[in-house]
Design a protein around this motif. Sequence first.
Motif, PDB file in Angstrom:
ATOM      1  N   SER A  39      11.168  20.474   9.616  1.00  0.00           N
ATOM      2  CA  SER A  39      11.795  19.832  10.768  1.00  0.00           C
ATOM      3  C   SER A  39      11.054  18.536  11.075  1.00  0.00           C
ATOM      4  N   VAL A  40      11.767  17.400  11.061  1.00  0.00           N
ATOM      5  CA  VAL A  40      11.187  16.106  11.401  1.00  0.00           C
ATOM      6  C   VAL A  40      11.950  15.564  12.609  1.00  0.00           C
ATOM      7  N   TYR A  41      11.211  14.915  13.534  1.00  0.00           N
ATOM      8  CA  TYR A  41      11.813  14.685  14.849  1.00  0.00           C
ATOM      9  C   TYR A  41      11.126  13.528  15.568  1.00  0.00           C
ATOM     10  N   PHE A  42      11.922  12.665  16.203  1.00  0.00           N
ATOM     11  CA  PHE A  42      11.434  11.678  17.159  1.00  0.00           C
ATOM     12  C   PHE A  42      11.759  12.210  18.553  1.00  0.00           C
ATOM     13  N   PRO A  43      10.788  12.796  19.277  1.00  0.00           N
ATOM     14  CA  PRO A  43      11.101  13.419  20.563  1.00  0.00           C
ATOM     15  C   PRO A  43      11.722  12.465  21.575  1.00  0.00           C
ATOM     16  N   GLN A  44      11.167  11.264  21.695  1.00  0.00           N
ATOM     17  CA  GLN A  44      11.652  10.341  22.706  1.00  0.00           C
ATOM     18  C   GLN A  44      13.068   9.871  22.401  1.00  0.00           C
ATOM     19  N   LEU A  45      13.378   9.688  21.119  1.00  0.00           N
ATOM     20  CA  LEU A  45      14.707   9.237  20.717  1.00  0.00           C
ATOM     21  C   LEU A  45      15.704  10.383  20.592  1.00  0.00           C
ATOM     22  N   GLU A  46      15.216  11.616  20.629  1.00  0.00           N
ATOM     23  CA  GLU A  46      16.053  12.809  20.434  1.00  0.00           C
ATOM     24  C   GLU A  46      16.785  12.734  19.093  1.00  0.00           C
ATOM     25  N   LYS A  47      16.080  12.233  18.091  1.00  0.00           N
ATOM     26  CA  LYS A  47      16.611  12.173  16.728  1.00  0.00           C
ATOM     27  C   LYS A  47      15.866  13.178  15.867  1.00  0.00           C
ATOM     28  N   GLY A  48      16.587  13.986  15.136  1.00  0.00           N
ATOM     29  CA  GLY A  48      15.942  14.964  14.276  1.00  0.00           C
ATOM     30  C   GLY A  48      16.745  15.232  13.022  1.00  0.00           C
ATOM     31  N   THR A  49      16.061  15.740  11.990  1.00  0.00           N
ATOM     32  CA  THR A  49      16.715  16.151  10.764  1.00  0.00           C
ATOM     33  C   THR A  49      15.772  17.096  10.030  1.00  0.00           C
TER      34      THR A  49
END
Length: 752
Positions: A39-49
């Motif tokens: 799981s890879v994720y940018f918390p602030q941008l709410e982008k994940g894949t």
Amino acid sequence: MKFPIIIAFLLWGSIAVAQYQLNGKITAKNDGTELEQVSVYFPQLEKGTTTDENGEFSFNDVPAGSYKFIASYIGFKTYSATIDFPGHPDMLQITLSPSAIEMEEVIVSTPFHKLQRENVMKVEQAGMAELRNRGSMNLSDGITNIPGVESVSTGIGIGKPVIRGLSANRVLVYTQGIRLENQQFGDEHGLGIDDAGIESVEVIKGPASLLYGSDALGGVLYLNPEKFADAGDSETDASTTYHGNTQGYSANVGTKASGDSWKYLVRAALNSHNDYETGDGLYVTNSRYRTYDLKTGIGFQQKGFISSLRYNYNLAELGIPSGIGADQGDRSPLLPNQEIGQHILSSVSEAFFKNSSLKMTLGYIFNDRKEFEDHEHEEEELLPGMEEEEEEGAALHMKLSTFNYNLQYQLPRTSSLETIIGVQGMSQTNRNFGEEILIPDATTNDIGVLATSHWHLRNNDLQFGLRYDHRSLKSERTGEPGQEEFIEAVNRQFNSFNAALGWRTDLSESMIGRVNLASGFRAPNLAELTSNGTHEGTNRYEIGDADLANEKNIQVDLALEYKNEHFEWYANGFYNQVSDYIFLRPTGELRDGDAVFNYEQQDASLYGGEVGLHIHPHPLDWLHLESSFEAVIGELDNGTSLPLIPANSFTNTLRVEFDKGPMRSRESYAFITLNSVLQQDRVSSFETETPAYSLLSLGAGSTFNLGQNVLQLRLSATNLLDKNYIAHLSRIKPDGWANMGRNISLGATLTL
């Protein structure tokens, strides 16, 4: 209040539109294996894949700026880094180190999007799925598995959080990014939130007025809602659990999907429980309850702008325990009971500029509380139909409307300094429609301004901030002068400055130290200022004091944390000095058979902490041995103990986890837990001592692949030995009614 909102929309018109791409690959550090489904994720941008079969991933349309990036995978240490756009490598190469320690998550309740180990303030976090696996019946029951957190309960359907001995209006609850307001001053007023659609729970243990204003004097319970699906993905799941003790069941179904710009989710839940059985085979009459819950959300994301709109409707029909019986009866609540309808609407939007961001959160909560009581007629003979009409009318009916706003601007970052400034507040009205008046009609307005910074050095982090709050409260007169339950109108103003300072340091490669000093405040609530009558359910005649001052506190926290691949321990200690603590004191008088209590103030102190140990020995990485101890002592300056202070307790757990379990399951787990609660002999003037007791629990579960679908099965048993006991924080303790006996739960979740 409108001015900052207008400024926000004007600023959004100047959003930077430059977009960037990030490609990366993740491998295992020990053998170079390409890791799939990381799981890879940018918390602030709410982008994940997630990574593909080659360990690769890709993000498109990332706006310019610096963002926290997280990569997490079971069996490996969570990776955390700040990535600059532009300026990042063409291909990000990440290696994950094997570790038997559970994955860490990003802390949402504090503003700088740090992992637990990176956060200056010690914040506890627990996944809701984990709490359900331990056999919890609802959210109020589940949070008691978090060290330092307990629940004041009225049977099994009503509970409210206690953080290190403080509860009610001293603990703030956040859900969907906004503060929850639902008449939480009342002893019988529970959380009113269903655990379906809640992804995780975070707990700030200590004053958090810098971030949240009034009522965060004792801490914050922060409920993180279910995330939207990753872009291009969709998911549907259904879950059900049967509880043998109450012949109860809970069920929920949800679906979500996300495109490149738009995303949505919907979840509906139902809970129904009969009266619960105690350890001695008796049933607590009218402890039954039913809840209905709906959660929906839509989100939008494009060109440096993200926004989400969420709505939650919860209807609870709650019986108030009224006796002991030999059987359960039917499921419909008897008199007395509560019917509570709650609407929560929230909007969270954030705009990203070149190296800064602006976030606006708006919320509206409507709480419709009805309480129905027994009506006795000794001499008056009613005409046909009159009794039925009277029983259908609510004796107590209050409608609480609350509008929340929170605007935060993150200033342009440097390599080591992050700063946030903001304005936050609420506007609230309370109205009565029943024959009884517990608190008068009133209007409350809050506004607070804050600034907080995080300064990162090589092996040290500093966090500091300052805040000013103003609250105005106006209540209307109730009754006429000379009447016994007359309540005079109140018009009060409350002000407070608060500050926080924290330091986190890497004492070694494996050890972290934290020191936090923070102040907090709480303005007195309507019940404390205006009460003049019998508080139903407590058998007390309560008299308020319109001249009560703010509660103010200063707390110091010390924390040590050691972790290596197979061993970890922690020790947290705190001392909390509260000035002008508000409490109830019995006068020795009686009115209509009820004891009279006055609201008074005196300085108080609370101190204690939590220690814990977690061993997962090599090469038995599937084996986990966990032990923890928690203690809190609370007393007034005159030496009198504070009420509702949890008893000290030990918790010991033996847990096993397998990536590939028996019967070809994908994952399996099993645990056995012994919770030993010590005698509570430090009690207030209207409490009694509580004997010690121990509760044994166990559980097991497995996850199976069914083609493209996933099935999870779980079994748990709480109070396995059917111990007959009464918890110190049970509100039905004075009646001698015990807590729940053995409860065996069976659950299943199917994900499509």
